[in-house]
Design a protein around this motif. Structure first.
Motif, PDB file in Angstrom:
ATOM      1  N   VAL A  89      46.301  30.509  43.948  1.00 58.63           N
ATOM      2  CA  VAL A  89      46.562  29.465  42.603  1.00 58.63           C
ATOM      3  C   VAL A  89      45.641  29.316  42.017  1.00 58.63           C
ATOM      4  O   VAL A  89      44.562  28.760  43.002  1.00 58.63           O
ATOM      5  CB  VAL A  89      47.452  29.018  43.876  1.00 58.63           C
ATOM      6  N   HIS A  90      46.143  28.118  41.050  1.00 57.09           N
ATOM      7  CA  HIS A  90      45.031  27.222  40.290  1.00 57.09           C
ATOM      8  C   HIS A  90      43.703  28.068  39.810  1.00 57.09           C
ATOM      9  O   HIS A  90      42.568  27.165  40.333  1.00 57.09           O
ATOM     10  CB  HIS A  90      45.498  26.191  40.917  1.00 57.09           C
ATOM     11  N   LEU A  91      43.806  29.269  39.527  1.00 56.40           N
ATOM     12  CA  LEU A  91      42.487  30.217  39.080  1.00 56.40           C
ATOM     13  C   LEU A  91      42.432  29.844  37.431  1.00 56.40           C
ATOM     14  O   LEU A  91      43.243  30.562  37.198  1.00 56.40           O
ATOM     15  CB  LEU A  91      43.076  31.339  39.589  1.00 56.40           C
ATOM     16  N   ASP A  92      41.254  29.470  36.935  1.00 56.91           N
ATOM     17  CA  ASP A  92      40.920  28.715  35.781  1.00 56.91           C
ATOM     18  C   ASP A  92      40.836  29.958  34.738  1.00 56.91           C
ATOM     19  O   ASP A  92      40.873  30.226  33.885  1.00 56.91           O
ATOM     20  CB  ASP A  92      39.651  28.151  35.938  1.00 56.91           C
ATOM     21  N   PHE A  93      39.894  31.380  34.992  1.00 55.36           N
ATOM     22  CA  PHE A  93      39.248  32.364  34.761  1.00 55.36           C
ATOM     23  C   PHE A  93      39.483  33.504  35.445  1.00 55.36           C
ATOM     24  O   PHE A  93      39.779  33.453  37.100  1.00 55.36           O
ATOM     25  CB  PHE A  93      37.754  32.069  33.951  1.00 55.36           C
ATOM     26  N   TRP A  94      40.348  34.442  34.397  1.00 55.60           N
ATOM     27  CA  TRP A  94      40.820  35.662  35.163  1.00 55.60           C
ATOM     28  C   TRP A  94      39.229  37.091  34.045  1.00 55.60           C
ATOM     29  O   TRP A  94      39.113  36.763  33.019  1.00 55.60           O
ATOM     30  CB  TRP A  94      41.992  36.411  34.986  1.00 55.60           C
ATOM     31  N   GLY A  95      38.649  37.940  34.665  1.00 55.95           N
ATOM     32  CA  GLY A  95      38.775  38.865  34.648  1.00 55.95           C
ATOM     33  C   GLY A  95      39.704  40.195  33.478  1.00 55.95           C
ATOM     34  O   GLY A  95      40.554  39.970  34.395  1.00 55.95           O
ATOM     35  N   GLN A  96      39.459  40.829  32.590  1.00 49.02           N
ATOM     36  CA  GLN A  96      40.602  42.231  32.328  1.00 49.02           C
ATOM     37  C   GLN A  96      39.840  43.305  33.886  1.00 49.02           C
ATOM     38  O   GLN A  96      41.763  43.937  33.116  1.00 49.02           O
ATOM     39  CB  GLN A  96      39.505  42.597  31.440  1.00 49.02           C
ATOM     40  N   GLY A  97      39.773  43.068  34.728  1.00 49.41           N
ATOM     41  CA  GLY A  97      40.079  44.268  35.712  1.00 49.41           C
ATOM     42  C   GLY A  97      39.332  45.311  35.573  1.00 49.41           C
ATOM     43  O   GLY A  97      38.747  45.870  34.339  1.00 49.41           O
ATOM     44  N   THR A  98      38.938  45.872  36.604  1.00 48.35           N
ATOM     45  CA  THR A  98      37.968  47.436  36.755  1.00 48.35           C
ATOM     46  C   THR A  98      38.709  48.175  37.976  1.00 48.35           C
ATOM     47  O   THR A  98      39.207  47.735  38.692  1.00 48.35           O
ATOM     48  CB  THR A  98      36.597  47.193  37.220  1.00 48.35           C
ATOM     49  N   GLN A  99      39.430  49.428  37.604  1.00 48.09           N
ATOM     50  CA  GLN A  99      40.323  50.610  38.074  1.00 48.09           C
ATOM     51  C   GLN A  99      39.427  51.209  39.630  1.00 48.09           C
ATOM     52  O   GLN A  99      38.149  51.666  38.950  1.00 48.09           O
ATOM     53  CB  GLN A  99      40.314  51.609  37.664  1.00 48.09           C
ATOM     54  N   VAL A 100      39.753  50.786  40.259  1.00 50.89           N
ATOM     55  CA  VAL A 100      39.228  51.479  41.756  1.00 50.89           C
ATOM     56  C   VAL A 100      40.354  52.626  42.095  1.00 50.89           C
ATOM     57  O   VAL A 100      40.971  52.575  42.241  1.00 50.89           O
ATOM     58  CB  VAL A 100      38.396  50.830  42.806  1.00 50.89           C
ATOM     59  N   THR A 101      39.226  53.659  42.372  1.00 56.34           N
ATOM     60  CA  THR A 101      40.248  55.293  42.908  1.00 56.34           C
ATOM     61  C   THR A 101      39.898  55.342  44.139  1.00 56.34           C
ATOM     62  O   THR A 101      38.548  56.524  43.786  1.00 56.34           O
ATOM     63  CB  THR A 101      41.025  56.038  41.585  1.00 56.34           C
ATOM     64  N   VAL A 102      40.642  55.456  45.481  1.00 62.55           N
ATOM     65  CA  VAL A 102      40.106  56.450  46.430  1.00 62.55           C
ATOM     66  C   VAL A 102      41.062  57.585  46.379  1.00 62.55           C
ATOM     67  O   VAL A 102      42.110  57.891  47.061  1.00 62.55           O
ATOM     68  CB  VAL A 102      39.923  55.887  47.102  1.00 62.55           C
ATOM     69  N   SER A 103      40.388  59.122  46.378  1.00 59.42           N
ATOM     70  CA  SER A 103      41.068  59.968  46.256  1.00 59.42           C
ATOM     71  C   SER A 103      40.147  61.338  46.597  1.00 59.42           C
ATOM     72  O   SER A 103      38.984  61.443  46.057  1.00 59.42           O
ATOM     73  CB  SER A 103      42.078  60.277  45.028  1.00 59.42           C
ATOM     74  N   SER A 104      40.861  62.577  47.299  1.00 55.44           N
ATOM     75  CA  SER A 104      39.870  63.346  47.223  1.00 55.44           C
ATOM     76  C   SER A 104      40.556  64.326  46.257  1.00 55.44           C
ATOM     77  O   SER A 104      40.300  65.360  46.198  1.00 55.44           O
ATOM     78  CB  SER A 104      39.806  63.591  49.079  1.00 55.44           C
TER      79      SER A 104
END
Length: 124
Positions: free
Chosen positions: A109-124
């Protein structure tokens, strides 16, 4: 412009490793607690890990303990998340966020700044 920028997400096989980076732009991370959060499709956002501004306190959610490691390099204004022994359940968009208070990060909660995100995919 004040923002966080994540990078390092990729497609990786189960058991593999990735290192995510969270870089601050326009402000210094020195006085902020930084947290990593993730959200998988159709699921709620989940907190993953937090690191205090002094680097003396860390938090990990149970599902990543022993596999993930959070660290920070204030000289580079960057926080890292080293992810080992990755599992398909780790697949998600990973976000970093900044807050002045450690307990806010742990509570997500009460998080001031966020990034846009980066995708992590774990798959064979």
């Amino acid at each position: 412009q004040v923002q966080l920028v994540e990078s390092g997400g990729d497609l990786v096989q189960p058991g593999g490793s990735l290192r995510l980076s969270c870089a601050a732009v326009g402000f210094t991370l020195d006085y902020y607690v930084i947290g990593w959060f993730r959200q998988a499709p159709g699921k709620e956002r989940e907190k993953v890990s937090c690191i205090s501004s002094t680097d003396s306190t860390t938090y990990y959610t149970d599902s990543v303990k022993g596999r993930f490691s959070i660290s920070r390099d204030n000289a580079k204004n960057t926080v890292y998340l080293q992810m080992n022994s990755l599992k398909p359940d780790d697949t998600a968009v990973y976000y970093c966020a900044a807050t002045p208070m450690f307990h806010h990060c742990v509570a997500g909660v009460h998080l001031d700044f966020w990034g846009q995100g980066t995708q992590v995919t774990v798959s064979s």
